[in-house]
Design an enzyme around this catalytic site. Sequence first.
Site, PDB file in Angstrom:
ATOM      1  N   ARG A  79      -3.040  -3.634   0.261  1.00  0.00           N
ATOM      2  CA  ARG A  79      -2.345  -4.863   0.694  1.00  0.00           C
ATOM      3  C   ARG A  79      -3.103  -5.477   1.869  1.00  0.00           C
ATOM      4  NH1 ARG A  79       3.598  -3.633   2.387  1.00  0.00           N
ATOM      5  NH2 ARG A  79       3.992  -3.548   0.164  1.00  0.00           N
ATOM      6  N   ARG A 148       4.181  -5.535  10.589  1.00  0.00           N
ATOM      7  CA  ARG A 148       3.569  -5.881   9.292  1.00  0.00           C
ATOM      8  C   ARG A 148       3.040  -7.317   9.309  1.00  0.00           C
ATOM      9  NH1 ARG A 148       5.389  -2.485   5.159  1.00  0.00           N
ATOM     10  NH2 ARG A 148       5.670  -0.391   5.987  1.00  0.00           N
ATOM     11  N   LYS A 215       8.865   0.506   9.905  1.00  0.00           N
ATOM     12  CA  LYS A 215       8.177  -0.794   9.885  1.00  0.00           C
ATOM     13  C   LYS A 215       8.897  -1.833  10.754  1.00  0.00           C
ATOM     14  CE  LYS A 215       9.132  -0.706   5.361  1.00  0.00           C
ATOM     15  NZ  LYS A 215       9.222  -1.045   3.946  1.00  0.00           N
ATOM     16  N   LYS A 217       9.013  -6.302  11.225  1.00  0.00           N
ATOM     17  CA  LYS A 217       8.592  -7.532  10.539  1.00  0.00           C
ATOM     18  C   LYS A 217       8.932  -8.773  11.360  1.00  0.00           C
ATOM     19  CE  LYS A 217       8.806  -5.517   5.958  1.00  0.00           C
ATOM     20  NZ  LYS A 217       9.382  -5.563   4.595  1.00  0.00           N
ATOM     21  N   CYS A 436      10.120  -8.405  -7.697  1.00  0.00           N
ATOM     22  CA  CYS A 436       9.172  -7.443  -7.103  1.00  0.00           C
ATOM     23  C   CYS A 436       8.333  -6.805  -8.211  1.00  0.00           C
ATOM     24  CB  CYS A 436       9.952  -6.379  -6.343  1.00  0.00           C
ATOM     25  SG  CYS A 436      10.734  -5.184  -7.441  1.00  0.00           S
ATOM     26  N   CYS A 442       5.045   0.723  -8.876  1.00  0.00           N
ATOM     27  CA  CYS A 442       5.845   1.150  -7.727  1.00  0.00           C
ATOM     28  C   CYS A 442       6.497   2.504  -7.980  1.00  0.00           C
ATOM     29  CB  CYS A 442       6.929   0.111  -7.418  1.00  0.00           C
ATOM     30  SG  CYS A 442       7.917   0.642  -6.002  1.00  0.00           S
ATOM     31  N   CYS A 481      14.719  -1.700  -7.511  1.00  0.00           N
ATOM     32  CA  CYS A 481      15.497  -0.696  -6.758  1.00  0.00           C
ATOM     33  C   CYS A 481      16.149  -1.411  -5.579  1.00  0.00           C
ATOM     34  CB  CYS A 481      14.590   0.457  -6.312  1.00  0.00           C
ATOM     35  SG  CYS A 481      13.724   0.166  -4.760  1.00  0.00           S
ATOM     36  N   CYS A 485      12.618  -5.703  -1.868  1.00  0.00           N
ATOM     37  CA  CYS A 485      11.308  -6.323  -1.635  1.00  0.00           C
ATOM     38  C   CYS A 485      11.248  -7.805  -2.030  1.00  0.00           C
ATOM     39  CB  CYS A 485      10.228  -5.546  -2.362  1.00  0.00           C
ATOM     40  SG  CYS A 485      10.108  -3.847  -1.767  1.00  0.00           S
TER      41      CYS A 485
HETATM   42 FE1  SRM Z   1       8.573  -3.699  -0.041  1.00  0.00          FE
HETATM   43  C1  SRM Z   1       8.369  -0.338  -0.229  1.00  0.00           C
HETATM   44  C2  SRM Z   1       6.385  -3.922  -2.473  1.00  0.00           C
HETATM   45  C3  SRM Z   1       8.284  -6.929   0.706  1.00  0.00           C
HETATM   46  C4  SRM Z   1      11.558  -3.539   1.724  1.00  0.00           C
HETATM   47  N1  SRM Z   1       7.553  -2.309  -1.078  1.00  0.00           N
HETATM   48  C5  SRM Z   1       7.599  -0.953  -0.944  1.00  0.00           C
HETATM   49  C6  SRM Z   1       6.478  -0.300  -1.786  1.00  0.00           C
HETATM   50  C7  SRM Z   1       5.261  -0.179  -0.928  1.00  0.00           C
HETATM   51  C8  SRM Z   1       6.850   1.030  -2.477  1.00  0.00           C
HETATM   52  C9  SRM Z   1       6.550   2.308  -1.761  1.00  0.00           C
HETATM   53  O1  SRM Z   1       6.850   2.444  -0.565  1.00  0.00           O
HETATM   54  O2  SRM Z   1       6.047   3.221  -2.420  1.00  0.00           O
HETATM   55  C10 SRM Z   1       6.303  -1.404  -2.868  1.00  0.00           C
HETATM   56  C11 SRM Z   1       4.949  -1.460  -3.570  1.00  0.00           C
HETATM   57  C12 SRM Z   1       5.148  -1.898  -5.009  1.00  0.00           C
HETATM   58  C13 SRM Z   1       3.911  -2.163  -5.753  1.00  0.00           C
HETATM   59  O3  SRM Z   1       3.735  -1.563  -6.836  1.00  0.00           O
HETATM   60  O4  SRM Z   1       3.113  -2.999  -5.340  1.00  0.00           O
HETATM   61  C14 SRM Z   1       6.739  -2.631  -2.112  1.00  0.00           C
HETATM   62  N2  SRM Z   1       7.439  -5.110  -0.673  1.00  0.00           N
HETATM   63  C15 SRM Z   1       6.643  -5.054  -1.770  1.00  0.00           C
HETATM   64  C16 SRM Z   1       6.096  -6.422  -2.122  1.00  0.00           C
HETATM   65  C17 SRM Z   1       4.693  -6.378  -2.720  1.00  0.00           C
HETATM   66  C18 SRM Z   1       7.093  -7.093  -3.078  1.00  0.00           C
HETATM   67  C19 SRM Z   1       6.687  -8.396  -3.711  1.00  0.00           C
HETATM   68  O5  SRM Z   1       7.268  -8.702  -4.739  1.00  0.00           O
HETATM   69  O6  SRM Z   1       5.845  -9.117  -3.192  1.00  0.00           O
HETATM   70  C20 SRM Z   1       6.206  -7.117  -0.741  1.00  0.00           C
HETATM   71  C21 SRM Z   1       4.994  -6.916   0.118  1.00  0.00           C
HETATM   72  C22 SRM Z   1       5.113  -7.701   1.395  1.00  0.00           C
HETATM   73  C23 SRM Z   1       3.892  -7.688   2.277  1.00  0.00           C
HETATM   74  O7  SRM Z   1       2.919  -8.378   1.960  1.00  0.00           O
HETATM   75  O8  SRM Z   1       3.929  -7.023   3.311  1.00  0.00           O
HETATM   76  C24 SRM Z   1       7.387  -6.345  -0.162  1.00  0.00           C
HETATM   77  N3  SRM Z   1       9.675  -4.977   1.089  1.00  0.00           N
HETATM   78  C25 SRM Z   1       9.435  -6.315   1.160  1.00  0.00           C
HETATM   79  C26 SRM Z   1      10.567  -6.986   1.718  1.00  0.00           C
HETATM   80  C27 SRM Z   1      10.713  -8.509   1.893  1.00  0.00           C
HETATM   81  C28 SRM Z   1      10.176  -8.997   3.197  1.00  0.00           C
HETATM   82  O9  SRM Z   1       9.648  -8.228   3.999  1.00  0.00           O
HETATM   83  O10 SRM Z   1      10.292 -10.191   3.432  1.00  0.00           O
HETATM   84  C29 SRM Z   1      11.513  -6.020   2.012  1.00  0.00           C
HETATM   85  C30 SRM Z   1      12.949  -6.257   2.549  1.00  0.00           C
HETATM   86  C31 SRM Z   1      12.964  -6.645   3.973  1.00  0.00           C
HETATM   87  C32 SRM Z   1      13.029  -5.427   4.844  1.00  0.00           C
HETATM   88  O11 SRM Z   1      11.979  -4.872   5.161  1.00  0.00           O
HETATM   89  O12 SRM Z   1      14.143  -4.996   5.176  1.00  0.00           O
HETATM   90  C33 SRM Z   1      10.939  -4.757   1.613  1.00  0.00           C
HETATM   91  N4  SRM Z   1       9.780  -2.157   0.702  1.00  0.00           N
HETATM   92  C34 SRM Z   1      10.977  -2.330   1.351  1.00  0.00           C
HETATM   93  C35 SRM Z   1      11.567  -1.035   1.581  1.00  0.00           C
HETATM   94  C36 SRM Z   1      12.915  -0.756   2.272  1.00  0.00           C
HETATM   95  C37 SRM Z   1      12.730  -0.662   3.744  1.00  0.00           C
HETATM   96  C38 SRM Z   1      13.985  -0.250   4.458  1.00  0.00           C
HETATM   97  O13 SRM Z   1      14.183  -0.672   5.588  1.00  0.00           O
HETATM   98  O14 SRM Z   1      14.768   0.517   3.917  1.00  0.00           O
HETATM   99  C39 SRM Z   1      10.675  -0.086   1.020  1.00  0.00           C
HETATM  100  C40 SRM Z   1      10.854   1.446   0.984  1.00  0.00           C
HETATM  101  C41 SRM Z   1      10.293   2.101   2.181  1.00  0.00           C
HETATM  102  O15 SRM Z   1       9.718   1.496   3.075  1.00  0.00           O
HETATM  103  O16 SRM Z   1      10.474   3.325   2.236  1.00  0.00           O
HETATM  104  C42 SRM Z   1       9.580  -0.822   0.477  1.00  0.00           C
HETATM  105 FE1  SF4 Z   2       9.413  -1.008  -5.598  1.00  0.00          FE
HETATM  106 FE2  SF4 Z   2      11.973  -1.211  -5.053  1.00  0.00          FE
HETATM  107 FE3  SF4 Z   2      10.242  -2.659  -3.686  1.00  0.00          FE
HETATM  108 FE4  SF4 Z   2      10.715  -3.263  -6.187  1.00  0.00          FE
HETATM  109  S1  SF4 Z   2      12.225  -3.338  -4.529  1.00  0.00           S
HETATM  110  S2  SF4 Z   2       8.692  -3.078  -5.252  1.00  0.00           S
HETATM  111  S3  SF4 Z   2      11.076  -1.282  -7.117  1.00  0.00           S
HETATM  112  S4  SF4 Z   2      10.377  -0.484  -3.647  1.00  0.00           S
END
Ligand code: SRM
Ligand code: SF4
Length: 567
Positions: A79, A148, A215, A217, A436, A442, A481, A485
């Site tokens: 990323r 981030r 993290k 943000k 997502c 993922c 899930c 994201c």
């Molecule tokens: Fe996310 C984890 C993809 C934005 C909340 N996110 C992941 C992971 C890295 C899975 C992992 O940990 O093994 C995913 C990778 C999937 C893949 O196959 O590529 C993933 N997140 C994404 C992306 C690519 C989704 C998308 O459709 O674009 C976004 C990348 C953003 C970036 O460039 O940095 C992405 N993730 C978000 C957002 C939205 C935002 O930030 O605006 C959220 C919700 C906001 C927040 O953070 O509360 C988000 N991602 C999570 C979480 C839950 C965090 C938590 O507080 O519980 C995880 C799980 C974790 O961190 O353990 C996670």
């Molecule tokens: Fe993976 Fe869940 Fe984030 Fe979708 S919402 S990319 S399934 S961690």
Amino acid sequence: MINSENNPEAAPVGKPPTRNEGLKENSPTLSGNILSTLNDPNVDRFSEDDYEFLKFHGIYQGDDRDLRKTGKTYQFMIRGRLPGGIVTADQYIAFDDIACRYANNTLRITTRQSFQFHGVVKSGLGPLMKKINDSMCSTIAACGDVNRNVMAAPTPATSPVIELVQQHARDVSNALLPQSKAYHQIWVEGVELNLAEENKTFVDPLYGKTYLPRKFKVAFAIPPLNDVDVFTNDLGFVAIVEGDQLLGYNVIVGGGLGMSHGNAQTYPRVGDLLGFITPEQLIEVSKGVLTVHRDFGDRTNRKHARLKYVIEERGVEWFRNELETRLGYKLETARPYKFTKQGDQYGWHKQLDGKYFLTLFVENGRIKDTETWQLKTALRKVVAEFRPEVRLTPSQNLILTNVQPEQRDGINKLFAEHKIATENQGSAIRLASIACPALPTCGLALSESERVMPEVITRIEGLLAETNLAGEEIVIRMTGCPNGCARPYMAEIAFVGRAPNKYQLYLGGNEASTRLNKLFKENVKNDEIESALRPLFSRYSSERASGERFGDWVERVLWKETVPAQS
Ligand code: SRM
Ligand code: SF4
């Protein structure tokens, strides 16, 4: 003012810190043993411990879940760190090359305005990282327990202060970068000089030895457009503008969306409005908010470690007091502002400087070629020939900016040759949808998302036509899930993966993305989506007030007569 010692008061008494805390403590440069594994051609993956450090370098280790029947096929997701989502034409071309050569020949625009590469094998990881850095981009701190990618409003026509706000986003991004040299030594120089020694004494000036509990943000919004979903960030800045002057920012703290099914200790939360600051105070306020998270976040439970829980449990007034004590001054009262909309402005628009920009819908952020649609090839050709700046949006779309008026016809022609429309790019619901990645990349996905969303939208288009709502805009988001994201909990309709082929159906977000939705129905199978939505659309169609959006009808009517389900 801001000290880097972690506050012992923060840890719940009697609970040990998580495994990640020990790892960071022992390797505060974040080097782990990454370089030796990288240079070992006989292994196809890194150890579980090194995987935790890789995240700080912008790298995820996983496997292709479609191929699991024959054992795990390890691969990497990388990323980028692109504050405000801006890349030059040369950088775009470099990223396109990298995607062909080392990844799965697609570029994935993320919901935080970055690019992801999927499907990279270990032998390609080193060269890919070097190429990204050669193009003057980085992946450092794109993941991990740090700040981030900083989001900022990308659309050039929205405001005279947009470039200044973008600059402030880059300033905050730079100010919150970790200082370890490990990233550069491993990925750019390819040699570690004295990291093993440094691990004994290194303390990051901002993050300390153990970085953040989780993290962090940051996002910058310019009202009336809430295109960055500012309330979902740990720290949000809302630009306060008078005429063409940026007066400063309202500060929002404690947003976040991640939750786990059936775990009431976790929940989505919209941020609280704290006060107003001047542009000069931006960096110290950012550092102040981040260090409160550093010192008070829960280091004993990673599911409960985000800043939102500190603020929810200790209270906003406690947080304000703690921040003001660190700053040595009080925040001014927040200034009036109003958001009216989220999302992007598609098609061609004139910039304030007389040039043009073009916003292209990229379904679920995936830039790829298919038999009927050659978006990747077309974009590559357009960027190479006309050299626009490229901006990525928080809704996973792409903007070509700084286009001269006389270049527009040529750009339209090239896109048309590859079957890409530059106007009327899709139905209102399709253009407002995001999903997502989920399966197969993922590791946390419980159900499909990106791969099924286009077809789900086609079926909902049919349902809208059937209920006299054709052409209506409803913000629909899907995730595989509950981590959130694609920011599903802000959508008017959201499908949140619960199990293979089953989704929790959430309803009732609003157009300006300031209100959380609520759980309406559990375990809705993909082929039950129409039967779940049909009665609601029928009622909305006949009962709606003039101009009332679906999410607002849900809030006004449905939640008065139906108690939301427990998540
Ligand atoms: Fe996310 C984890 C993809 C934005 C909340 N996110 C992941 C992971 C890295 C899975 C992992 O940990 O093994 C995913 C990778 C999937 C893949 O196959 O590529 C993933 N997140 C994404 C992306 C690519 C989704 C998308 O459709 O674009 C976004 C990348 C953003 C970036 O460039 O940095 C992405 N993730 C978000 C957002 C939205 C935002 O930030 O605006 C959220 C919700 C906001 C927040 O953070 O509360 C988000 N991602 C999570 C979480 C839950 C965090 C938590 O507080 O519980 C995880 C799980 C974790 O961190 O353990 C996670
Ligand atoms: Fe993976 Fe869940 Fe984030 Fe979708 S919402 S990319 S399934 S961690």
